[in-house]
Write a protein that holds these residues in place. Sequence first.
Motif, mmCIF file in Angstrom:
data_model
loop_
_atom_site.group_PDB
_atom_site.id
_atom_site.type_symbol
_atom_site.label_atom_id
_atom_site.label_comp_id
_atom_site.label_asym_id
_atom_site.label_seq_id
_atom_site.Cartn_x
_atom_site.Cartn_y
_atom_site.Cartn_z
ATOM 1 N N GLY A 35 49.491 -45.575 99.156
ATOM 2 C CA GLY A 35 49.468 -44.743 98.427
ATOM 3 C C GLY A 35 49.594 -45.228 96.930
ATOM 4 O O GLY A 35 49.578 -44.415 95.906
ATOM 5 N N CYS A 52 42.781 -40.918 101.211
ATOM 6 C CA CYS A 52 44.199 -41.804 101.284
ATOM 7 C C CYS A 52 45.116 -41.437 102.404
ATOM 8 O O CYS A 52 45.685 -39.905 102.175
ATOM 9 C CB CYS A 52 44.710 -41.744 99.950
ATOM 10 N N GLY A 53 45.431 -41.902 103.205
ATOM 11 C CA GLY A 53 46.384 -41.701 104.308
ATOM 12 C C GLY A 53 47.872 -41.259 103.606
ATOM 13 O O GLY A 53 48.658 -40.335 104.067
ATOM 14 N N HIS A 73 41.758 -44.000 96.369
ATOM 15 C CA HIS A 73 40.561 -43.965 97.312
ATOM 16 C C HIS A 73 40.744 -42.717 98.068
ATOM 17 O O HIS A 73 41.512 -42.124 98.300
ATOM 18 C CB HIS A 73 40.311 -45.060 98.299
ATOM 19 N N ASP A 127 45.289 -49.543 102.253
ATOM 20 C CA ASP A 127 44.488 -49.392 103.198
ATOM 21 C C ASP A 127 43.658 -50.457 103.415
ATOM 22 O O ASP A 127 42.670 -51.151 102.697
ATOM 23 C CB ASP A 127 43.616 -48.051 102.720
ATOM 24 N N CYS A 131 46.086 -49.106 96.923
ATOM 25 C CA CYS A 131 46.556 -48.798 98.233
ATOM 26 C C CYS A 131 46.197 -49.936 99.262
ATOM 27 O O CYS A 131 45.343 -50.726 99.141
ATOM 28 C CB CYS A 131 45.666 -47.573 98.749
HETATM 29 ZN ZN LIG Z 1 45.393 -44.983 100.839
#
Ligand SMILES: [Zn+2]
Length: 202
Positions: free
Chosen positions: A74, A105-106, A102, A51, A49
């Motif tokens: 994602g 995760c947003g 993770h 992130d 991801c």
């Molecule tokens: Zn994520």
Amino acid sequence: MMPALDALKALREGNHRFVTEQRRDSGDVTARRRALVGKQEPFAIILGCSDARVPAELVFDQGLGDLFVIRVAGNIVAPSQIGSVEFAAERFGTRLVVVLGHSNCGAVQATIEQLRRPRENQSRNLRSIVDLVRPAIEGLLSGELREDPRALVQAAVRANIRAAVERLRHGSDIVEHLVRHDGLEVIGAEYSLDSGVVEFLE
Ligand SMILES: [Zn+2]
């Protein structure tokens, strides 16, 4: 090229060093950089991801030239991600692919929100990410976890990782062939934002 099992061991050991704050000295970076000008031999491909809290080289304690990293919100598997894996596995002979999701995760959370309260004005580009996460987690929203937001996100993150692994394994003839006949392994893993530990999934 390092076999998949050895690559997995190297990642586990690197993550252990990261968690226990025993990261390797990066040595002579200039010499390493120069040695890599003409060639690279990454021992693992990481589809992770975007992130900011999950940079693959840091959490696996690796340096220049060690990892071929594909990062996208994602850790979704769209054609360009499959193409990147094909490229690295064929060109460099890399034999381990890790889909690294993770906790919290947003992109997964955004997909859950979108499924619960669909927004019509969502950008088409963002929707292309949500649409790839959605099939893996849709079923969870009507299941027993629907009243438990924490557990729901946790389960959704895992489901999204597993779905990405499946999609990669069967995403192209080239990858399928390498998996079946040439020792390529595609596995899922989840990074904990809290502990720093990467747990490899079955
Ligand atoms: Zn994520």
